[in-house]
Design an enzyme around this catalytic site. Structure first.
Site, PDB file in Angstrom:
ATOM      1  N   ARG A 197     -83.224 -69.815 -43.016  1.00  8.98           N
ATOM      2  CA  ARG A 197     -83.313 -68.620 -42.184  1.00  8.98           C
ATOM      3  C   ARG A 197     -83.938 -68.892 -40.827  1.00  8.98           C
ATOM      4  O   ARG A 197     -83.961 -68.005 -39.969  1.00  8.98           O
ATOM      5  CB  ARG A 197     -84.178 -67.587 -42.916  1.00  8.98           C
ATOM      6  CG  ARG A 197     -83.387 -66.514 -43.559  1.00  8.98           C
ATOM      7  CD  ARG A 197     -84.144 -65.713 -44.562  1.00  8.98           C
ATOM      8  NE  ARG A 197     -85.366 -65.110 -44.103  1.00  8.98           N
ATOM      9  CZ  ARG A 197     -86.095 -64.274 -44.852  1.00  8.98           C
ATOM     10  NH1 ARG A 197     -85.666 -63.957 -46.065  1.00  8.98           N
ATOM     11  NH2 ARG A 197     -87.199 -63.769 -44.417  1.00  8.98           N
TER      12      ARG A 197
ATOM     13  N   ASP B 135     -76.958 -64.022 -45.764  1.00  8.68           N
ATOM     14  CA  ASP B 135     -76.269 -63.922 -47.060  1.00  8.68           C
ATOM     15  C   ASP B 135     -74.790 -63.548 -46.926  1.00  8.68           C
ATOM     16  O   ASP B 135     -74.020 -63.737 -47.871  1.00  8.68           O
ATOM     17  CB  ASP B 135     -76.963 -62.881 -47.949  1.00  8.68           C
ATOM     18  CG  ASP B 135     -78.407 -63.240 -48.246  1.00  8.68           C
ATOM     19  OD1 ASP B 135     -78.752 -64.424 -48.133  1.00  8.68           O
ATOM     20  OD2 ASP B 135     -79.195 -62.331 -48.579  1.00  8.68           O
TER      21      ASP B 135
END
Ligand code: F6P
Length: 337
Positions: free
Chosen positions: A265, A134
């Site tokens: 991810r 993020d």
């Protein structure tokens, strides 16, 4: 010295490269002993700890995920049940004393930095390393994992272009980022998004509709809309679903949505993330050797430095509206809502 290392929070590309950087520097350069703590802070609660040796490190540089396992355990989080919080804190301190660790190296995102700061407050020697796709950890310009996630999201946006233009559709793609728009901004710009929506910039659906219709009038009957998962929506709808429905209602254009999700991810880190992770891991051990505890490793410009954990805890790093990619994007006619 004897150090314990743990990885906590969501996994991301580059964690294993960091573990490798930490362990090789500690073992090879400083002759330290390194122990792997399994499943984040849960491993300190349950005393799940194993020695790490040269053979544990084979193949780590390019491997996704974390060989140590992870969890979202936040042992110092205020509970309604205060005795549980006290029990957890006592269990952690017991484990650290039992193993006689001189330092715990914590690799993680915002939640981990806050827990690491609490550990430092109760007298544990801690060094932390920022990790998150993020890119929202305060105190560092970039966290490793971000570049890999941006590269995966950009590839996905590239692939949506051909469907958008072939079918003359609006394609909405939702990317991760929690409350921050870093992945949406960087992948949206790199992937040539026409509309990019970030939690940091309020949007107006009429302006988005005008942008899509404006493109049609300029001979472009398709659009790519990149949305961050953290934008505000109504009725608990996911970002992409909400924006796709609103666009279809506003413009009458056939609109499709894609939620990229956990693919962002997983898998191998980019070369950039491998090198950032390696440098951060090595510098973390330099700080341990110098006994400069209670600090988080950070990247400032091109240099690796560190910041006090007490300054990082509880903060989130958001995108500023003056970010050069937004300014240049606006000059080029990209709609940010
Ligand atoms: O790792 C950060 C992140 O990927 C966020 O962007 C996302 O909201 C969150 O983790 C979801 O992860 P989980 O389902 O593991 O809690």
């Amino acid at each position: 010295m004897k150090i314990g290392i743990l990885t906590s929070g969501g996994d991301c590309p580059g964690i294993n490269a960091t573990i490798r950087g930490v362990c090789k520097t500690a073992m090879n350069h400083y002759k330290m002993e390194v122990y792997g703590i399994h499943n984040g802070f849960r491993g300190l609660l349950d005393d799940e700890i194993v020695p790490l040796g040269e053979s544990s490190l084979t193949g780590l540089l390019s491997m996704g995920g974390t060989i140590l396992g992870t969890s979202r355990e936040k042992p110092f989080k205020k509970h309604s049940n205060t005795s549980l919080a006290e029990e957890k804190s006592a269990a952690i301190l017991n484990t650290i004393r039992k193993h006689a660790f001189d330092c715990i190296v914590c690799i993680g995102g915002n939640g981990t930095q806050t827990t690491a700061a609490r550990l430092a407050d109760v007298g544990v020697n801690v060094i932390s390393i920022p990790k998150t796709i993020d890119n929202d950890v305060w105190g560092t310009d970039i966290s490793f994992g971000f570049d890999s996630a941006v590269s995966i999201a950009t590839d996905a946006i590239d692939r949506l272009h051909s469907t958008a233009s072939s079918h003359q559709r609006v394609m909405v793609i939702e990317v991760m980022g929690h409350k921050a728009g870093w992945i949406a901004l960087y992948s949206g710009m790199a992937g040539g998004g026409d509309i990019i929506l970030l939690p940091e910039i309020p949007f107006d659906i009429h302006r988005i509709g005008d942008a899509i219709i404006g493109r049609l009038k300029r001979g472009k009957p398709y659009s790519i809309v990149v949305v961050a998962e953290g934008i505000p929506t109504l009725n608990g709808k996911k970002a992409a679903q909400y924006i796709a429905e609103e666009i279809e209602y506003e413009t009458g254009f056939e609109t499709r949505e894609t939620v990229l999700g956990y693919i962002q991810r997983g898998g191998n880190p980019t070369a950039f993330d491998r090198n950032l992770a390696t440098r951060m891991g090595g510098h973390a051990i330099d700080l341990v050797a110098q006994k400069q505890f209670g600090r988080m490793i950070s990247l400032k410009g091109f240099d690796i430095t560190s910041v006090p954990l007490s300054e990082v805890a509880g903060k989130v790093r958001l995108v500023s509206e003056n970010h050069d990619l937004i300014v240049q994007g606006r000059h080029m006619g990209i709609c940010f809502g």
